[in-house]
Scaffold this motif. Structure first.
Motif, PDB file in Angstrom:
ATOM      1  N   THR A 120       1.059  -1.215   0.256  1.00 27.27           N
ATOM      2  CA  THR A 120      -0.002  -0.143   0.066  1.00 27.27           C
ATOM      3  C   THR A 120       0.912   0.869  -0.382  1.00 27.27           C
ATOM      4  N   VAL A 121       2.137   1.469   0.782  1.00 28.71           N
ATOM      5  CA  VAL A 121       2.674   2.464   0.865  1.00 28.71           C
ATOM      6  C   VAL A 121       3.367   2.921  -0.416  1.00 28.71           C
ATOM      7  N   GLU A 122       3.902   1.514  -1.014  1.00 27.34           N
ATOM      8  CA  GLU A 122       4.422   1.476  -2.747  1.00 27.34           C
ATOM      9  C   GLU A 122       3.276   2.053  -3.865  1.00 27.34           C
ATOM     10  N   VAL A 123       1.712   2.104  -3.376  1.00 27.77           N
ATOM     11  CA  VAL A 123       0.587   2.946  -4.880  1.00 27.77           C
ATOM     12  C   VAL A 123       0.793   4.599  -3.684  1.00 27.77           C
ATOM     13  N   TYR A 124       0.710   4.001  -2.844  1.00 28.91           N
ATOM     14  CA  TYR A 124       0.616   5.652  -2.392  1.00 28.91           C
ATOM     15  C   TYR A 124       1.877   6.385  -2.773  1.00 28.91           C
ATOM     16  N   ARG A 125       2.831   6.015  -3.039  1.00 25.03           N
ATOM     17  CA  ARG A 125       4.731   6.678  -3.341  1.00 25.03           C
ATOM     18  C   ARG A 125       4.085   7.345  -4.814  1.00 25.03           C
ATOM     19  N   ALA A 126       3.640   5.952  -5.398  1.00 22.36           N
ATOM     20  CA  ALA A 126       3.207   6.040  -6.865  1.00 22.36           C
ATOM     21  C   ALA A 126       2.946   7.079  -7.074  1.00 22.36           C
ATOM     22  N   ASN A 127       1.180   7.347  -6.774  1.00 25.13           N
ATOM     23  CA  ASN A 127       0.874   8.465  -6.872  1.00 25.13           C
ATOM     24  C   ASN A 127       1.271   9.355  -6.346  1.00 25.13           C
ATOM     25  N   ALA A 128       2.206   9.867  -5.286  1.00 25.63           N
ATOM     26  CA  ALA A 128       2.842  11.455  -4.845  1.00 25.63           C
ATOM     27  C   ALA A 128       3.345  11.437  -5.311  1.00 25.63           C
ATOM     28  N   MET A 129       4.113  10.606  -6.477  1.00 24.11           N
ATOM     29  CA  MET A 129       5.173  10.667  -7.657  1.00 24.11           C
ATOM     30  C   MET A 129       5.152  11.617  -9.026  1.00 24.11           C
ATOM     31  N   MET A 130       3.134  10.683  -9.276  1.00 24.97           N
ATOM     32  CA  MET A 130       2.146  10.684 -10.344  1.00 24.97           C
ATOM     33  C   MET A 130       2.180  12.814  -9.845  1.00 24.97           C
ATOM     34  N   LYS A 131       1.687  12.401  -9.657  1.00 29.20           N
ATOM     35  CA  LYS A 131       0.880  13.842  -8.741  1.00 29.20           C
ATOM     36  C   LYS A 131       2.031  14.839  -8.690  1.00 29.20           C
ATOM     37  N   MET A 132       3.566  14.504  -8.238  1.00 31.91           N
ATOM     38  CA  MET A 132       4.588  16.097  -8.082  1.00 31.91           C
ATOM     39  C   MET A 132       4.735  15.799  -8.818  1.00 31.91           C
ATOM     40  N   GLN A 133       5.136  15.462 -10.240  1.00 35.34           N
ATOM     41  CA  GLN A 133       5.389  14.719 -11.501  1.00 35.34           C
ATOM     42  C   GLN A 133       6.851  15.014 -11.420  1.00 35.34           C
ATOM     43  N   ALA A 134       7.334  13.698 -10.685  1.00 38.08           N
ATOM     44  CA  ALA A 134       8.908  13.706  -9.689  1.00 38.08           C
ATOM     45  C   ALA A 134       8.953  12.360 -10.936  1.00 38.08           C
ATOM     46  N   LYS A 135      10.382  12.337 -11.772  1.00 40.74           N
ATOM     47  CA  LYS A 135      10.707  11.137 -12.574  1.00 40.74           C
ATOM     48  C   LYS A 135      11.746  10.097 -11.239  1.00 40.74           C
ATOM     49  N   THR A 136      12.096  10.459 -10.133  1.00 40.27           N
ATOM     50  CA  THR A 136      12.342   9.700  -9.594  1.00 40.27           C
ATOM     51  C   THR A 136      12.947   9.533  -8.294  1.00 40.27           C
ATOM     52  N   LEU A 137      12.656   9.335  -7.279  1.00 40.57           N
ATOM     53  CA  LEU A 137      12.381   9.438  -5.861  1.00 40.57           C
ATOM     54  C   LEU A 137      13.244  10.407  -5.376  1.00 40.57           C
ATOM     55  N   SER A 138      14.744  10.697  -5.823  1.00 52.61           N
ATOM     56  CA  SER A 138      14.979  11.720  -5.569  1.00 52.61           C
ATOM     57  C   SER A 138      14.805  12.744  -5.604  1.00 52.61           C
ATOM     58  N   ASP A 139      14.436  13.158  -7.166  1.00 54.10           N
ATOM     59  CA  ASP A 139      13.216  14.443  -7.496  1.00 54.10           C
ATOM     60  C   ASP A 139      11.895  14.394  -6.076  1.00 54.10           C
ATOM     61  N   LEU A 140      11.305  13.787  -6.143  1.00 55.56           N
ATOM     62  CA  LEU A 140      10.510  13.443  -5.564  1.00 55.56           C
ATOM     63  C   LEU A 140      10.937  14.214  -3.819  1.00 55.56           C
ATOM     64  N   VAL A 141      11.705  13.357  -2.967  1.00 59.66           N
ATOM     65  CA  VAL A 141      12.249  13.950  -2.001  1.00 59.66           C
ATOM     66  C   VAL A 141      12.855  15.631  -2.083  1.00 59.66           C
ATOM     67  N   ARG A 142      13.647  15.745  -3.631  1.00 60.32           N
ATOM     68  CA  ARG A 142      13.496  17.285  -3.270  1.00 60.32           C
ATOM     69  C   ARG A 142      13.214  18.019  -3.192  1.00 60.32           C
ATOM     70  N   MET A 143      11.139  17.711  -3.618  1.00 58.85           N
ATOM     71  CA  MET A 143      10.032  18.944  -4.269  1.00 58.85           C
ATOM     72  C   MET A 143       9.680  18.369  -2.661  1.00 58.85           C
ATOM     73  N   ALA A 144       9.475  18.054  -2.101  1.00 57.00           N
ATOM     74  CA  ALA A 144       9.218  17.823  -0.669  1.00 57.00           C
ATOM     75  C   ALA A 144       9.942  18.420   0.576  1.00 57.00           C
ATOM     76  N   THR A 145      11.274  18.103   0.182  1.00 55.84           N
ATOM     77  CA  THR A 145      12.219  19.064   1.113  1.00 55.84           C
ATOM     78  C   THR A 145      12.029  21.188   1.122  1.00 55.84           C
ATOM     79  N   ILE A 146      11.629  21.024  -0.168  1.00 53.74           N
ATOM     80  CA  ILE A 146      11.830  22.432  -0.085  1.00 53.74           C
ATOM     81  C   ILE A 146      10.232  22.916  -0.085  1.00 53.74           C
ATOM     82  N   ALA A 147       9.322  22.343  -0.085  1.00 51.51           N
ATOM     83  CA  ALA A 147       8.041  22.386  -0.116  1.00 51.51           C
ATOM     84  C   ALA A 147       8.136  22.444   1.898  1.00 51.51           C
TER      85      ALA A 147
END
Length: 210
Positions: free
Chosen positions: A174-201
């Motif tokens: 279920t975590v993987e599903v939420y993670r995939a959804n979050a990456m799609m909504k955030m338009q993140a290509k990689t986990l590193s990209d997602l973490v970078r954007m979340a940290t900025i926020a």
């Protein structure tokens, strides 16, 4: 006096990684100069007008984060991009909080690196694009569900899927599903990209809550 042409200073103790980055930037038509360590870079004191730094986060002597702090002490406002191994995500987050412009996880895609460098160089010529990007990230973050944000918060803290699942009392799948959804909504290509954007926020949150 005319401002200097943009230049990227690559700092890495790994000869192969340094040469590879030099070649990539050369092919992209971006001026580049490399250094085998942060200590050599600081001693050389190259011109920093219109420049950005790409540095490995872990190096003998002065580390990437210590380099950021040293530049601050010198009163130098220059964008710094840190390169990190997968296991170094918490360290990369620490670097972002120290003021780095971006972090890229190894092995990185050439286009992701070039995009990060171009963003950093753009910050040197004007901050409007940087402000627009930050606002776009905040808008996308606002579109996440409460559970998706909890999963993203866990990833930003450097936790594995299983640890996040335990904390939230849900399955790792279920975590993987939420993670995939979050990456799609955030338009993140990689986990590193997602973490970078979340940290900025997260770093912008106190200002936006005022």
């Amino acid at each position: 006096m005319m401002p200097s042409d943009p230049i990227v200073y690559v700092i890495d103790d790994d000869d192969g990684a340094r040469s590879s980055l030099e070649f990539l930037l050369d092919c992209a038509g971006i001026r580049v100069r490399s250094f085998a360590s942060a200590d050599v870079f600081l001693k050389a004191s190259p011109p920093l007008d219109g420049a950005c730094v790409v540095t490995d986060v872990r190096m003998p002597g002065t580390s990437g984060i210590e380099l950021v702090e040293a530049l601050k002490v010198r009163g130098v406002a220059i964008p710094v991009i840190v390169i990190t191994g997968h296991a170094d995500v918490p360290l990369a987050i620490q670097a972002m909080k120290a003021g780095v412009a971006d972090f890229i996880e190894k092995p990185f895609d050439d286009e992701i690196m070039l995009s990060a460098i171009r963003r950093a160089l753009a910050q040197q010529t004007g901050s409007e694009n940087a402000r627009a990007e930050r606002q776009s990230i905040l808008d996308r973050m606002a579109g996440l569900s409460a559970r998706e944000r909890e999963v993203v918060d866990g990833l930003v803290a450097g936790k594995a899927n299983k640890a996040i699942a335990f904390d939230l009392s849900i399955s790792a799948r279920t975590v993987e599903v939420y993670r995939a959804n979050a990456m799609m909504k955030m338009q993140a290509k990689t986990l590193s990209d997602l973490v970078r954007m979340a940290t900025i926020a997260q770093l912008d949150a106190p200002q936006n809550q005022r």
